[in-house]
Design a protein around this motif. Structure first.
Motif, short mmCIF file in Angstrom:
data_model
loop_
_atom_site.label_atom_id
_atom_site.label_comp_id
_atom_site.label_asym_id
_atom_site.label_seq_id
_atom_site.Cartn_x
_atom_site.Cartn_y
_atom_site.Cartn_z
N MET A 157 0.84 -1.20 0.00
CA MET A 157 0.00 0.00 0.00
C MET A 157 0.87 1.25 0.00
O MET A 157 2.03 1.22 0.40
N ILE A 158 0.30 2.35 -0.44
CA ILE A 158 1.04 3.60 -0.55
C ILE A 158 1.34 4.17 0.83
O ILE A 158 0.63 3.92 1.80
N ASP A 159 2.43 4.96 0.90
CA ASP A 159 2.73 5.70 2.12
C ASP A 159 1.64 6.75 2.30
O ASP A 159 1.43 7.59 1.41
N PRO A 160 0.94 6.76 3.44
CA PRO A 160 -0.20 7.67 3.60
C PRO A 160 0.16 9.11 3.93
O PRO A 160 -0.74 9.95 4.11
N VAL A 161 1.45 9.43 4.00
CA VAL A 161 1.84 10.76 4.45
C VAL A 161 2.03 11.71 3.26
O VAL A 161 3.15 12.12 2.93
N SER A 162 0.94 12.03 2.61
CA SER A 162 0.88 13.09 1.59
C SER A 162 -0.60 13.38 1.37
O SER A 162 -1.45 12.52 1.60
N THR A 163 -0.87 14.59 0.90
CA THR A 163 -2.26 14.97 0.66
C THR A 163 -2.90 14.08 -0.40
O THR A 163 -4.04 13.62 -0.25
N SER A 164 -2.16 13.79 -1.45
CA SER A 164 -2.72 12.96 -2.53
C SER A 164 -3.01 11.55 -2.03
O SER A 164 -4.04 10.95 -2.39
N ALA A 165 -2.11 11.01 -1.20
CA ALA A 165 -2.32 9.65 -0.67
C ALA A 165 -3.54 9.61 0.24
O ALA A 165 -4.35 8.67 0.17
N PRO A 182 -7.89 16.71 6.16
CA PRO A 182 -8.26 18.09 5.85
C PRO A 182 -7.55 19.07 6.80
O PRO A 182 -7.21 18.71 7.93
N VAL A 183 -7.37 20.29 6.32
CA VAL A 183 -6.64 21.29 7.11
C VAL A 183 -7.53 21.77 8.27
O VAL A 183 -8.62 22.29 8.03
N ARG A 227 -14.64 13.70 15.50
CA ARG A 227 -13.57 12.80 15.94
C ARG A 227 -12.18 13.37 15.69
O ARG A 227 -11.18 12.73 15.98
N GLY A 228 -12.12 14.58 15.16
CA GLY A 228 -10.83 15.21 14.92
C GLY A 228 -10.00 14.48 13.89
O GLY A 228 -8.78 14.32 14.05
N GLN A 229 -10.63 14.04 12.80
CA GLN A 229 -9.92 13.26 11.79
C GLN A 229 -9.23 14.18 10.78
O GLN A 229 -9.74 14.48 9.71
N ASN A 230 -8.05 14.61 11.18
CA ASN A 230 -7.16 15.40 10.33
C ASN A 230 -5.87 14.61 10.23
O ASN A 230 -5.17 14.41 11.22
#
Length: 289
Positions: free
Chosen positions: A1-9, A192-193, A25-28
């Motif tokens: 699976m892709i590295d999740p640490v980017s906005t596109s990912a 999201p920001v 839930r503070g999902q940022n």
């Protein structure tokens, strides 16, 4: 699976798993690799460590943690995120995933048979205070607690006496742990920001230096002293000690001006007052932040 640490990912994973990020839930999700590296470095993991992660999300920190410790327990409340984590870590025998709210779990659930562990979390804002309270009430089970939390809360945890940020939570945390403010994290490091910036705080638990009864008395004093921030100690401690005049006399006996307000007293002064109150009957319940 892709590295999740980017906005596109993160956008791709959100679409793939049908997730609508929850503000409640503070999902940022963390999308800045430099912040991830800073968090992992600050935790100072050793190969034999047991680690606990609260709120792993899509696994931004988890994938690095799993490579650097002996065992890792990751607790995620969202079942859709859990599905992503299960796919990513199904071949990682040292990773244990728990689908639950951390507030519903015991410390033994988190650590199992491990005597002590290190905890890390990009903390959902809504559970920041109860999570910190829960963990520090079992501080003997954690050698390091590393949190990414709302910047204003981080400043409260590390605040000095007689500053606007200083309060009962500051005193609770500073009594139980050495607090290090490790720096601001801009809101753009997440997707999201969020509307506010975050900060990293490192807590190193320390042994209590008061007996349990004196400790309870101190937190009663703190709760009363901060009950009305604009009122002085003479008034705020009146209900606890008996009446304003008795409160004032007691404070003078400890070389503390009754006209001072609760936020001007240091932790050392609250400890001294609690010791001096030994044997007195106090009327309010113990403090919980």
């Amino acid at each position: 699976m892709i590295d999740p640490v980017s906005t596109s990912a993160v956008k791709q994973l959100i679409q793939e798993f049908g997730l609508i990020p929850s503000k409640r839930r503070g999902q940022n999700f963390l999308v800045d690799k430099s912040i991830r590296k800073r968090m992992i470095d600050l935790l100072e993991l050793n190969p034999d460590d047991a680690a606990v992660e609260i709120g792993p999300g899509f696994g931004a920190l988890t994938i690095e943690l799993a490579e650097q410790c002996r065992t890792l327990t990751a607790v995620e409340v969202d079942t859709r995120l859990m599905a992503s984590l299960q796919l990513r870590f199904e071949r990682k025998p040292n990773v244990r995933l728990i689908s639950a709210s951390v507030l519903d779990l015991s410390i033994d659930d988190l650590l199992q048979d491990e005597p002590v562990g290190k905890l890390i979390s990009n903390v959902p804002y809504v559970i920041t205070s109860p999570l910190i309270t829960k963990i520090l009430n079992h501080k003997d089970r954690f050698s390091t607690i590393l949190l990414m939390i709302q910047k204003e809360v981080a400043q409260r945890l590390s605040a000095d006496a007689d500053t606007p940020e200083y309060g009962s939570l500051s005193l609770f945390v500073q009594y139980h742990a050495d607090v290090k403010y490790c720096g601001r994290v801009a809101n753009r490091a997440f997707y999201p920001v969020p509307e506010v910036d975050s900060a990293i705080v490192k807590l190193t638990p320390k042994e209590s230096d008061l007996s349990p009864s004196v400790e309870r008395r101190m937190f009663k004093l703190i709760k009363a002293a901060f009950s009305m921030r604009r009122k002085n100690l003479r008034n705020n401690l009146a209900g606890l000690i008996g009446d304003p005049d008795r409160a004032a006399a007691f404070l003078r006996s400890q070389d503390i001006d009754p006209a001072r307000r609760g936020e001007t007293l240091t932790l050392a002064e609250y400890k001294r007052l609690a010791k001096a109150l030994s044997g007195r009957q106090l009327s309010r319940p113990p403090y919980s932040p």
